[in-house]
Design a protein around this motif. Structure first.
Motif, PDB file in Angstrom:
ATOM      1  N   ASP A 172     -71.026 -26.778 -28.584  1.00 43.01           N
ATOM      2  CA  ASP A 172     -69.621 -26.448 -28.330  1.00 43.01           C
ATOM      3  C   ASP A 172     -69.433 -24.992 -28.726  1.00 43.01           C
ATOM      4  O   ASP A 172     -69.310 -24.668 -29.905  1.00 43.01           O
ATOM      5  CB  ASP A 172     -68.707 -27.365 -29.158  1.00 43.01           C
ATOM      6  CG  ASP A 172     -67.230 -27.175 -28.842  1.00 43.01           C
ATOM      7  OD1 ASP A 172     -66.915 -26.377 -27.928  1.00 43.01           O
ATOM      8  OD2 ASP A 172     -66.386 -27.813 -29.504  1.00 43.01           O
ATOM      9  N   PHE A 173     -69.466 -24.105 -27.731  1.00 42.00           N
ATOM     10  CA  PHE A 173     -69.387 -22.671 -27.987  1.00 42.00           C
ATOM     11  C   PHE A 173     -67.928 -22.208 -28.032  1.00 42.00           C
ATOM     12  O   PHE A 173     -67.054 -22.795 -27.388  1.00 42.00           O
ATOM     13  CB  PHE A 173     -70.123 -21.881 -26.902  1.00 42.00           C
ATOM     14  CG  PHE A 173     -71.591 -22.180 -26.777  1.00 42.00           C
ATOM     15  CD1 PHE A 173     -72.342 -22.614 -27.866  1.00 42.00           C
ATOM     16  CD2 PHE A 173     -72.244 -22.006 -25.559  1.00 42.00           C
ATOM     17  CE1 PHE A 173     -73.699 -22.871 -27.756  1.00 42.00           C
ATOM     18  CE2 PHE A 173     -73.598 -22.261 -25.433  1.00 42.00           C
ATOM     19  CZ  PHE A 173     -74.331 -22.702 -26.521  1.00 42.00           C
ATOM     20  N   SER A 174     -67.704 -21.153 -28.776  1.00 40.44           N
ATOM     21  CA  SER A 174     -66.347 -20.599 -28.924  1.00 40.44           C
ATOM     22  C   SER A 174     -65.968 -19.752 -27.713  1.00 40.44           C
ATOM     23  O   SER A 174     -66.631 -18.755 -27.410  1.00 40.44           O
ATOM     24  CB  SER A 174     -66.264 -19.748 -30.190  1.00 40.44           C
ATOM     25  OG  SER A 174     -65.068 -18.985 -30.204  1.00 40.44           O
ATOM     26  N   GLU A 175     -64.878 -20.141 -27.055  1.00 38.87           N
ATOM     27  CA  GLU A 175     -64.344 -19.309 -25.980  1.00 38.87           C
ATOM     28  C   GLU A 175     -63.715 -18.033 -26.535  1.00 38.87           C
ATOM     29  O   GLU A 175     -63.816 -16.955 -25.931  1.00 38.87           O
ATOM     30  CB  GLU A 175     -63.287 -20.071 -25.175  1.00 38.87           C
ATOM     31  CG  GLU A 175     -63.797 -21.265 -24.396  1.00 38.87           C
ATOM     32  CD  GLU A 175     -63.897 -22.537 -25.231  1.00 38.87           C
ATOM     33  OE1 GLU A 175     -64.504 -23.523 -24.748  1.00 38.87           O
ATOM     34  OE2 GLU A 175     -63.366 -22.543 -26.364  1.00 38.87           O
ATOM     35  N   PHE A 176     -63.052 -18.141 -27.690  1.00 34.06           N
ATOM     36  CA  PHE A 176     -62.256 -17.013 -28.159  1.00 34.06           C
ATOM     37  C   PHE A 176     -63.073 -15.951 -28.902  1.00 34.06           C
ATOM     38  O   PHE A 176     -62.586 -14.844 -29.112  1.00 34.06           O
ATOM     39  CB  PHE A 176     -61.068 -17.509 -28.974  1.00 34.06           C
ATOM     40  CG  PHE A 176     -60.004 -18.068 -28.059  1.00 34.06           C
ATOM     41  CD1 PHE A 176     -59.185 -17.212 -27.347  1.00 34.06           C
ATOM     42  CD2 PHE A 176     -59.883 -19.436 -27.866  1.00 34.06           C
ATOM     43  CE1 PHE A 176     -58.237 -17.712 -26.470  1.00 34.06           C
ATOM     44  CE2 PHE A 176     -58.943 -19.938 -26.992  1.00 34.06           C
ATOM     45  CZ  PHE A 176     -58.113 -19.078 -26.279  1.00 34.06           C
ATOM     46  N   PHE A 177     -64.300 -16.255 -29.245  1.00 40.56           N
ATOM     47  CA  PHE A 177     -65.212 -15.188 -29.656  1.00 40.56           C
ATOM     48  C   PHE A 177     -65.427 -14.241 -28.475  1.00 40.56           C
ATOM     49  O   PHE A 177     -65.409 -13.017 -28.624  1.00 40.56           O
ATOM     50  CB  PHE A 177     -66.538 -15.781 -30.119  1.00 40.56           C
ATOM     51  CG  PHE A 177     -67.585 -14.760 -30.471  1.00 40.56           C
ATOM     52  CD1 PHE A 177     -67.549 -14.095 -31.681  1.00 40.56           C
ATOM     53  CD2 PHE A 177     -68.612 -14.457 -29.576  1.00 40.56           C
ATOM     54  CE1 PHE A 177     -68.516 -13.136 -32.010  1.00 40.56           C
ATOM     55  CE2 PHE A 177     -69.582 -13.512 -29.886  1.00 40.56           C
ATOM     56  CZ  PHE A 177     -69.530 -12.847 -31.114  1.00 40.56           C
ATOM     57  N   MET A 222     -57.414 -20.147 -32.886  1.00 39.51           N
ATOM     58  CA  MET A 222     -56.059 -20.626 -33.184  1.00 39.51           C
ATOM     59  C   MET A 222     -55.621 -20.111 -34.556  1.00 39.51           C
ATOM     60  O   MET A 222     -55.564 -20.852 -35.533  1.00 39.51           O
ATOM     61  CB  MET A 222     -56.021 -22.165 -33.156  1.00 39.51           C
ATOM     62  CG  MET A 222     -56.390 -22.772 -31.801  1.00 39.51           C
ATOM     63  SD  MET A 222     -55.211 -22.357 -30.512  1.00 39.51           S
ATOM     64  CE  MET A 222     -56.030 -20.972 -29.738  1.00 39.51           C
ATOM     65  N   ASN A 223     -55.276 -18.836 -34.597  1.00 40.26           N
ATOM     66  CA  ASN A 223     -54.931 -18.197 -35.863  1.00 40.26           C
ATOM     67  C   ASN A 223     -53.461 -17.782 -35.907  1.00 40.26           C
ATOM     68  O   ASN A 223     -53.074 -16.934 -36.689  1.00 40.26           O
ATOM     69  CB  ASN A 223     -55.817 -16.955 -36.077  1.00 40.26           C
ATOM     70  CG  ASN A 223     -55.990 -16.608 -37.542  1.00 40.26           C
ATOM     71  OD1 ASN A 223     -56.190 -17.500 -38.377  1.00 40.26           O
ATOM     72  ND2 ASN A 223     -55.952 -15.330 -37.862  1.00 40.26           N
ATOM     73  N   ASP A 248     -57.759  -9.537 -34.337  1.00 40.08           N
ATOM     74  CA  ASP A 248     -58.274 -10.385 -35.419  1.00 40.08           C
ATOM     75  C   ASP A 248     -57.183 -11.266 -36.011  1.00 40.08           C
ATOM     76  O   ASP A 248     -57.428 -12.435 -36.349  1.00 40.08           O
ATOM     77  CB  ASP A 248     -58.881  -9.525 -36.529  1.00 40.08           C
ATOM     78  CG  ASP A 248     -60.214  -8.912 -36.144  1.00 40.08           C
ATOM     79  OD1 ASP A 248     -60.774  -9.317 -35.107  1.00 40.08           O
ATOM     80  OD2 ASP A 248     -60.691  -8.025 -36.879  1.00 40.08           O
ATOM     81  N   GLU A 249     -55.977 -10.724 -36.170  1.00 40.66           N
ATOM     82  CA  GLU A 249     -54.902 -11.506 -36.782  1.00 40.66           C
ATOM     83  C   GLU A 249     -54.473 -12.660 -35.884  1.00 40.66           C
ATOM     84  O   GLU A 249     -54.088 -13.723 -36.368  1.00 40.66           O
ATOM     85  CB  GLU A 249     -53.705 -10.604 -37.103  1.00 40.66           C
ATOM     86  CG  GLU A 249     -53.921  -9.714 -38.312  1.00 40.66           C
ATOM     87  CD  GLU A 249     -54.262 -10.513 -39.563  1.00 40.66           C
ATOM     88  OE1 GLU A 249     -53.610 -11.553 -39.813  1.00 40.66           O
ATOM     89  OE2 GLU A 249     -55.194 -10.120 -40.282  1.00 40.66           O
ATOM     90  N   TYR A 250     -54.534 -12.473 -34.583  1.00 44.39           N
ATOM     91  CA  TYR A 250     -54.153 -13.547 -33.660  1.00 44.39           C
ATOM     92  C   TYR A 250     -55.280 -14.541 -33.411  1.00 44.39           C
ATOM     93  O   TYR A 250     -55.050 -15.755 -33.371  1.00 44.39           O
ATOM     94  CB  TYR A 250     -53.694 -12.950 -32.327  1.00 44.39           C
ATOM     95  CG  TYR A 250     -52.251 -12.526 -32.312  1.00 44.39           C
ATOM     96  CD1 TYR A 250     -51.239 -13.396 -31.898  1.00 44.39           C
ATOM     97  CD2 TYR A 250     -51.880 -11.250 -32.721  1.00 44.39           C
ATOM     98  CE1 TYR A 250     -49.912 -12.996 -31.880  1.00 44.39           C
ATOM     99  CE2 TYR A 250     -50.553 -10.842 -32.709  1.00 44.39           C
ATOM    100  CZ  TYR A 250     -49.569 -11.718 -32.286  1.00 44.39           C
ATOM    101  OH  TYR A 250     -48.248 -11.332 -32.278  1.00 44.39           O
ATOM    102  N   LEU A 251     -56.491 -14.047 -33.228  1.00 48.68           N
ATOM    103  CA  LEU A 251     -57.600 -14.915 -32.821  1.00 48.68           C
ATOM    104  C   LEU A 251     -58.558 -15.255 -33.955  1.00 48.68           C
ATOM    105  O   LEU A 251     -59.407 -16.130 -33.805  1.00 48.68           O
ATOM    106  CB  LEU A 251     -58.385 -14.255 -31.678  1.00 48.68           C
ATOM    107  CG  LEU A 251     -57.579 -13.950 -30.412  1.00 48.68           C
ATOM    108  CD1 LEU A 251     -58.480 -13.334 -29.344  1.00 48.68           C
ATOM    109  CD2 LEU A 251     -56.893 -15.200 -29.874  1.00 48.68           C
ATOM    110  N   GLY A 252     -58.420 -14.565 -35.080  1.00 50.07           N
ATOM    111  CA  GLY A 252     -59.326 -14.779 -36.203  1.00 50.07           C
ATOM    112  C   GLY A 252     -60.456 -13.762 -36.188  1.00 50.07           C
ATOM    113  O   GLY A 252     -60.814 -13.230 -35.142  1.00 50.07           O
ATOM    114  N   ARG A 253     -61.000 -13.512 -37.362  1.00 50.75           N
ATOM    115  CA  ARG A 253     -62.099 -12.553 -37.453  1.00 50.75           C
ATOM    116  C   ARG A 253     -63.373 -13.142 -36.854  1.00 50.75           C
ATOM    117  O   ARG A 253     -63.653 -14.337 -36.995  1.00 50.75           O
ATOM    118  CB  ARG A 253     -62.344 -12.159 -38.909  1.00 50.75           C
ATOM    119  CG  ARG A 253     -61.208 -11.345 -39.512  1.00 50.75           C
ATOM    120  CD  ARG A 253     -61.540 -10.921 -40.944  1.00 50.75           C
ATOM    121  NE  ARG A 253     -60.461 -10.111 -41.492  1.00 50.75           N
ATOM    122  CZ  ARG A 253     -60.346  -8.803 -41.319  1.00 50.75           C
ATOM    123  NH1 ARG A 253     -61.254  -8.156 -40.608  1.00 50.75           N
ATOM    124  NH2 ARG A 253     -59.340  -8.133 -41.846  1.00 50.75           N
TER     125      ARG A 253
END
Length: 380
Positions: A80-85, A134-135, A178-183
């Motif tokens: 399960d790979f990260s789309e948001f990376f 989801m940040n 980063d603040e919206y999507l995470g680091r």
């Protein structure tokens, strides 16, 4: 005598009608579609209120590639790979290019499957558990605020209020993402082993150089590559240009030999139905009152006309993984969407052969999925 003959004829007609009715009842009781080819895919995801279908569809495609390459047979072990990376890296790099071009570049959420490959090549892959994206306080993607904030930011930078660009703007822009999507994680553990995004990509066997895009239009020579002229193709990734028949051969050859296909298509056509979970190339803008499901026969010329008049464009990205037949034996492609468990087939669409031929903008496949005769023509 005549009465007996009429009675016998009436009886025969009744029996025939009853048999026909029985056959129709049995037909209607059968499943609407029977799958004849099905390659492994991961579960249906939900891009929700975000314009990131390009990431969801291509990541799904790469998950199927990892399953195939690593011979994973247990669905519980599917990656399960990260789309948001991918989205995070893409948004940052598009912003930098937007400023370099003084704002003369489409800056929006949409993109193409080639963008995903560029991010994977340069940055790697991470598991979903390491970066959900989801940040910002919702369970599913809701990105209108993020998209608006990023666009406003880069527009200010393009206007150069200080006459020259500061050394801070890229850091500030990256911090917003980063603040919206995470680091973005630098290292992480999977099954007790530590990885970087690049080493995890390599562990999964994903080599971006192994994948090729195809399209089919006549405003460029066949068997040459060109960047499909749509605004979402902001990186100008190239696709090989094939005659329509050969592009369809690539899709079929891939599916029939254990591969899947990332699909960029137009879904604004009336025949792409959420209610029915099907896509038909209907012969009009709207169904007629009789409910006719007659389909157009797409041609190379009709595709070009639609592309030139902007009724065939890059609306949506999805993931083709199988072939099915309807009750009449008509061929359909089995497609995984990213709108959650929408429609009667819980997020799966059945796409007719005519719709696939007529409304495909481009496809992405592993080079080994391409028929040998076509590979020879292209030298790949």
């Amino acid at each position: 005598m005549i009465r007996k003959m009429l009675a016998a004829a009436a009886l025969i007609l009744c029996v025939q009608a009853a048999c026909a009715s029985s056959r129709e009842a049995r037909k209607q009781a059968e499943p609407a579609f029977t799958t004849v080819v099905s390659n492994p895919v991961t579960s249906v995801k939900n891009q929700h209120r975000s314009g990131t279908c390009w990431a969801f569809s291509t990541i799904s495609f790469l998950e199927s590639e990892a399953i195939r390459i690593n011979g994973i047979s247990n669905p519980e072990e599917y990656p399960d790979f990260s789309e948001f990376f991918v989205v995070s890296n893409s948004y940052y790099e598009r912003g930098v290019k937007y400023v370099r071009l003084d704002g003369n570049l489409r800056f929006a959420a949409g993109s193409c499957c080639g963008d995903v490959l560029e991010v994977v090549r340069d940055h790697g892959i991470v598991p979903q558990s390491e970066m959900s994206g989801m940040n910002y306080g919702t369970e599913l993607p809701v990105q209108a605020e993020l998209d608006a904030v990023l666009k406003a930011f880069v527009d200010v930078i393009v206007s150069r209020p200080n006459k020259t660009l500061s050394t801070a703007w890229k850091r500030a822009y990256g911090a917003i993402i980063d603040e919206y999507l995470g680091r973005k994680p630098q290292t992480f553990s999977v099954d007790g082993r530590e990885y970087t995004p690049a080493s995890y990509r390599d562990r999964m066997g994903i080599n971006p150089d192994d994948y090729v895009n195809f399209t089919s239009f006549v405003h460029h020579p066949f068997y040459t590559g060109f960047a499909v002229e749509v605004e979402d193709n902001w990186r100008q990734d190239e696709s090989w240009n094939l005659p329509l028949e050969e592009m369809m051969q690539v899709i079929d050859n891939a599916l029939n030999n254990g591969y899947t296909v990332a699909w960029g298509a137009d879904v604004s056509h009336k025949g792409f139905s959420r209610k029915d979970g099907t896509a038909l190339l209907l012969a009009g803008e709207k169904d007629d009152e009789s409910g006719s499901r007659a389909e157009l026969v797409p041609t190379q010329e009709s595709r070009q006309t639609e592309y030139d008049n902007k009724t065939l464009t890059d609306d949506h990205g999805m993931h083709i993984y199988g072939i099915a037949r309807d009750r009449d034996g008509k061929k359909f492609y089995v497609v995984k969407n990213s709108w959650g468990e929408t429609g009667p087939y819980k997020g799966i669409w059945y796409v007719s052969e005519a719709y696939m031929a007529g409304q495909t903008l481009n496809i992405l496949v592993h080079k080994d999925a391409v028929p040998a005769s076509i590979r020879e023509k292209l030298g790949i």
